[in-house]
Write an enzyme that holds these catalytic residues in place. Structure first.
Site, mmCIF file in Angstrom:
data_model
loop_
_atom_site.group_PDB
_atom_site.id
_atom_site.type_symbol
_atom_site.label_atom_id
_atom_site.label_comp_id
_atom_site.label_asym_id
_atom_site.label_seq_id
_atom_site.Cartn_x
_atom_site.Cartn_y
_atom_site.Cartn_z
ATOM 1 N N MET A 120 0.371 17.892 114.069
ATOM 2 C CA MET A 120 -0.210 17.652 112.747
ATOM 3 C C MET A 120 -1.522 18.368 112.513
ATOM 4 S SD MET A 120 -2.253 14.909 114.187
ATOM 5 C CE MET A 120 -3.288 16.154 114.328
ATOM 6 N N MET B 88 6.934 17.816 110.129
ATOM 7 C CA MET B 88 6.852 19.033 110.930
ATOM 8 C C MET B 88 7.260 20.297 110.179
ATOM 9 S SD MET B 88 5.428 18.130 113.560
ATOM 10 C CE MET B 88 4.640 16.791 112.691
ATOM 11 N N GLY C 89 4.180 12.040 113.670
ATOM 12 C CA GLY C 89 5.286 11.752 114.564
ATOM 13 C C GLY C 89 4.937 10.848 115.719
ATOM 14 N N GLN C 90 3.638 10.677 115.979
ATOM 15 C CA GLN C 90 3.242 9.861 117.127
ATOM 16 C C GLN C 90 2.511 8.601 116.655
ATOM 17 O OE1 GLN C 90 2.193 12.221 120.834
ATOM 18 N NE2 GLN C 90 1.461 13.572 119.245
#
Lengths: 253, 810
Positions: B176, B352, B389-390
């Site tokens: 990111m 992404m 995403g995390q």
């Protein structure tokens, strides 16, 4: 059985017609039953993993029926017998352990979303509802009704229980699949305040708003309600407070 | 004859019903189950809250722990959580099982020859301290957005405050970094202004190269459930591949890789041409900006003007955009018309697709730009929102600032004031923090893979909570070379054997998720806390403890960096009687809540950029709170759903309506950027005729270390594959399931083909998921990156596919 409206006809005539009809029916049902028993056990083609297969065209793929995988019970011996939904006269206690075990097989723990015992369209969950909206039973094959409110992206929580990949897994031994997780087991029977009292619900009711999904006519033996005509379940069966899955006391540091 | 068939059936049915009713009414009472045994297994469960361990959505789960076994036995969606309202995805429902894979790492191990042999923790800590003491500036720390906030904060303080070394970067750089530079260059401050509430209010949701149905399933369901309730939600999927999200899209616009830049410019072009941009909004709240030389772009760029902006956009006619992107000009007009409407609310979502892009910062800027230009900003449902995403990419990597150039709370090492503020909070002598930014991820690994005598000045690299041996791009360039260099030492803290631990010199077993205390920060600025619920297996220990133990080992040796200006240990914690608690001793680590102490110290950093955090105890009570969390007059703490908007953000001055109070031009205005379409570094040619895109699948989380050990998830998606268009497969005479060789200029991979599998790539492009450590997609990818964010492009490179040569049976 009477036929009081037939004033103009001789009662003897009625009785004889009735007798013939009943006889015919008995013979008919015996016939269908025997036929049913002689139907061989069908096994569906189980999707095999193995060496590569030739590529299918889009048209072929579209026409491919959803094949069962090996976690599906395939005995369709009663295929020809039309299923008549019938509620049990009394709870089938002896069938409960086997039914719970069968439930457990498809769930990581009591309360987990069940995995899917057949192949699905990997790209879209749009046709799940054609079977699972109302549910049906065909032979021993049951498509359960959704236990929760309508949600359209079924495969978000429910995944297939066997590889959808067209190729066998390469180097499967390199990452161990075995897991030491000890699951919460399916609960057995709800507590009763006194003998004869309606039992409380022994499991969480979160995401289980349609009781008939498991306790209705398509439910597993032993889990079916003896009184499905009384549709307001929570009028008598209350959710257990210990199962609301809320922290009882939040620890403070 | 009146006794017909109909009468007969009626009569029979009535009889049957009466009989059944009688039996039901007067039948025997059902057998009573033994009420003492009943549901005994469910009353021994303790339920407690925790955020899910996987993606950046930040769902809360209820974790059921068996009191006797002291193990996690069940998971339930948390009904009280605002993010997921009791729902999870299939990964979330099985998150408890990640703790119990058979091959958990349980003891520290040192490489001897080509084997890893068990050693003691004392020895392991000593080895690390030895290497750092010998070359403190040639040590690098590589972490991730899975570090909890206190872990990342400890690593940050250890490196920048303790070692005066800025070579610390998270894998979030691969994930990111472009979103960060997009936000910073547009608004002057990082992270989305809106929140998930936008998803409940938007009329139109645009997915920019995004597949939330698989990557952020709970958020996608949140949108779909609005449709189920009868609301009309238009979903537009602008993508290079048809996915599960496309199935629900009102419109799918297929574009050529990289041409999203042209599409965004095409929309802006039409907004200006048609005069449908929001004149009042632009006049009141926006400035214009561009890069002086697009070939050498910078974070700050140079001032531009409306006239210049208009002129630069002139070439981007719908016809030109169609030629570049493949999206029909009428669809570009359709998009521009949507943005031109004032009476609808538009939310853009991306992840992404836009971030892993060699012009990642540019495309982020452009999407913010069209929202600002059209005034689709600052009202619920009108928001440009990036997803992460995390679980703590926002909380740890971005807010704690575990990046090579950053300090906590939005500060940067290059800024003298910021360094001083940090040194003051840490009670360090002024000048301790190094003003030169450290190596970003790609550079760090390049240096580690370069021989020391050829300028490879990173000798020891400590990896925590990530798996670079699988997730770095172009592994043959960035990862493997270091493993052949004798003086390079790789330390890896992890929970399972991975593609990275396999090549590590020292392996440290870590505690995972609810085996430790933690705090995460999700995609919508929500800070979430949880407590340790079970013990880690064997000798596995907290990552945070590992850092503190190494720090204390150095402190004991008299290493000056580990002392503050009063010669006290950097991580000193005292009890009520003012006695030092030896938290570096594992047996004492949980005698105090180290997380709380670190968080309370970190909280002091949060005010500068108005990312105010509440005291730790407030997060204990809540299912996360979105910053800025500001104390009210009555003493309660209030979170903020919409930043920069007067109706919700307490930092917007009265009467301002919208105020960008961290504006880079210091005039409360956001920047609308111009950025041109620039072709990708590698495009398919005769030799390598196919596009390759890599990415994720629903069942597996990133490199699959955790999810491949959950039987339900592994069975549903056991291995990676190359997804092909049937026409491409036909042309190559390749069949479904056949093993083929996928080659790029950088590497090759033997992998099975899946035609018409999980998604449909367009003709001329293929897709490989990167979750499988046995089939490494990153042997093929390139490591070219965005010049501003330094984030590599995993989404496009050129490959060719060959049938596997048939070996003779000799």
């Amino acid at each position: 059985m009477t036929s009081s409206s037939s004033n103009t006809l001789d009662w003897r005539k009625t009785v004889s017609v009735l007798a013939v009809v009943i006889l015919a029916l008995i013979v008919f049902f015996i016939g269908t039953r025997q036929q049913a028993n002689t139907v061989k056990k069908h096994t569906l083609n189980v999707a095999q993993s193995g060496p590569s297969k030739s590529a299918k065209t889009y048209t072929q793929l579209m026409n491919t029926p959803h094949q069962a995988n090996s976690n599906m019970q395939n005995a369709l011996k009663n295929y020809a017998k039309r299923h008549v939904s019938q509620s049990p006269k009394q709870a089938n206690q002896s069938a409960i352990p086997a039914s719970l075990q069968a439930r457990g097989k498809r769930r990581a723990y009591a309360g987990a979303p069940p995995t899917i015992p057949h192949a699905v369209n990997q790209q879209s969950a749009k046709n799940c509802l054609s079977c699972h909206q109302n549910g049906f039973k065909l032979g021993e094959r049951v498509a359960p009704v959704m236990s929760h409110d309508y949600m359209s992206e079924c495969t978000q929580c429910h995944v297939v229980s066997q590889s959808p990949s067209p190729a066998p897994e390469m180097g499967a031994h390199l990452i161990p699949l075995a897991n030491r997780f000890e699951p919460l087991k399916e609960p057995v029977g709800g507590l009763r305040a006194y003998p004869g009292a309606p039992p409380v619900i022994p499991h969480s009711t979160h995401m289980r708003t349609n009781c008939l999904s498991c306790h209705g006519a398509l439910g597993k033996p032993g889990l079916r309600s003896t009184h499905p005509e009384r549709s307001s379940c929570t009028q008598c069966h209350t959710p257990s407070a210990t199962l609301d899955q809320s922290p009882r006391t939040l620890r403070t540091p | 004859m009146s006794f017909d068939r109909r009468t007969f059936i009626k009569a029979s049915a009535l009889t049957a019903a009466t009989t059944m009713a009688a039996k039901l009414a007067y039948g025997e009472a059902p057998n009573q189950p033994d009420s003492t045994k009943a549901s005994s297994n469910t009353t021994t469960i303790d339920w407690n809250k925790a955020p899910c361990r996987f993606c950046g959505t930040g769902c809360h789960v209820m974790v059921g722990v068996d009191k006797k076994k002291k193990k996690v036995v069940a998971i339930a969606g948390d009904k009280k959580a605002e993010v997921n309202k009791g729902l999870c995805c299939v990964k979330g429902y099985h998150v408890g099982m990640i703790l119990y894979g058979r091959d958990r790492l349980t003891t520290p191990m040192l490489k001897k020859g080509d084997k890893h042999v068990p050693i003691t923790w004392d020895k392991a800590i000593q080895i690390i301290a030895d290497r750092i003491e010998a070359h403190p500036t040639q040590f690098a720390f590589y972490g991730s957005g899975q570090w909890t906030i206190p872990e990342g904060y400890a690593a940050q303080k250890f490196m920048k405050g303790g070692l005066s070394n800025n070579h610390i970067d998270p894998n979030a750089r691969l994930c990111m970094a472009s979103a960060v530079t997009g936000f910073v260059s547009t608004y002057g401050v990082d992270e989305p202004a809106g929140s998930y509430t936008d998803l409940d209010k938007a009329n139109v949701i645009i997915l920019w190269g995004n597949n939330p149905a698989e990557m952020h399933p709970v958020l996608f369901s949140r949108i779909l459930s609005r449709r189920a309730r009868g609301e009309e939600v238009t979903i537009i999927d602008i993508g290079t591949r048809r996915t599960r999200s496309t199935v629900h899209a009102t419109k799918f616009l297929q574009f050529k890789p990289q041409s999203d830049l042209a599409i965004a410019n095409g929309i802006a072009h039409l907004l200006l041409k048609n005069g449908t941009y929001d004149k009042a909004f632009v006049k009141a709240y926006c400035n214009f900006r561009k890069d002086a030389d697009p070939k050498k772009p910078t974070l700050k760029g140079v001032k531009s003007s409306f006239e210049e902006y208009k002129k630069l956009l002139e070439p981007y006619t719908p016809e030109y955009v169609e030629r570049v992107s493949g999206v029909p000009s009428k669809e570009i007009k359709y998009l521009a018309d949507l943005f031109g409407k004032r009476d609808i609310r538009i939310t853009s979502l991306w992840c992404m697709g836009m971030n892993q892009h060699t012009r990642g910062t540019d495309i982020n800027r452009l999407v913010h730009g069209i929202h600002l230009l059209s005034g689709h900003f600052g009202k619920p449902g009108d928001a440009p929102t990036s997803l992460t995403g995390q679980p703590s990419a926002c909380g740890t990597a971005r807010e704690v600032g575990t990046l090579a150039h950053a300090l906590p709370g939005g500060r940067v090492v290059a800024n003298q004031k910021h360094r001083k503020q940090s040194e003051d909070i840490w009670n360090l002598p002024h000048g301790r923090i190094n003003p030169k930014p450290g190596y970003h991820t790609v550079k760090m690994w390049e240096k580690f893979s370069t021989p020391s005598d050829k300028g490879g000045d990173i000798k020891t690299l400590w990896v925590q909570v990530t798996n670079p041996g699988q997730s770095l791009p172009n592994l043959n360039h960035l990862f493997f070379p270091s493993r052949k260099l004798k003086d390079k030492f790789l330390i890896v803290s992890d929970v399972y054997p991975t593609a990275t631990t396999k090549h590590a010199d020292l392996i440290l077993p870590s505690a995972l998720w609810v085996e430790k205390n933690g705090v995460f920060g999700n995609s919508e600025r929500r800070t979430q806390q949880w407590f340790k619920m079970v013990d880690p297996p064997g000798q596995a220990r907290d990552d945070c403890w590992q850092i503190i133990a190494v720090a204390h080992n150095l402190y004991k040796r008299g290493f000056k960096g580990m002392m503050d200006k009063d010669k006290k240990f950097l991580f000193e914690i005292r009890d009520k009687n003012n006695q030092i608690i030896p938290i570096w001793d594992w047996s004492k680590y949980y005698t105090v809540n180290v997380d709380k102490h670190l968080f309370e110290e970190y909280r002091k950093f949060s005010r500068l950029k108005h990312k105010d955090l509440a005291p730790y105890d407030e997060y204990v009570k809540a299912r996360g709170l979105r910053w800025p969390v500001v104390q009210q007059k009555d003493g309660t703490w209030r979170e903020t759903e919409f930043r920069f908007a007067e109706f919700d953000d307490p930092y917007v001055k009265q009467g301002k309506k919208i105020q960008f109070y961290h504006s880079t031009t210091k005039d409360d205005r956001a920047q609308i950027w111009f950025a041109p379409y620039i072709a990708p570094p590698e495009v398919p040619d005769k030799e390598y005729p196919l596009w390759l895109c890599t990415g994720r699948v629903l069942e597996h989380w990133h490199t699959g270390t955790l999810t491949m050990r959950v039987p339900q998830l592994r069975r549903a998606m056991p291995q990676a594959y190359v997804e092909m268009h049937p026409d491409d497969a036909k042309a190559l005479k390749v069949s479904n399931g056949e093993i083929v060789v996928v080659e790029s200029r950088r590497g090759s991979l033997e992998i099975p083909v899946w035609i018409d599998g999980r998604a449909k790539p367009e003709k001329g492009s293929v897709f490989i998921p990167f979750f499988d450590e046995r089939l490494l997609a990153n042997l093929i990818t390139l490591h070219d990156y965005c010049p501003i964010s330094k984030e590599p492009d995993y989404k496009k490179c050129a490959v060719r596919i060959k049938r596997k040569p048939i070996r003779s049976k000799s």
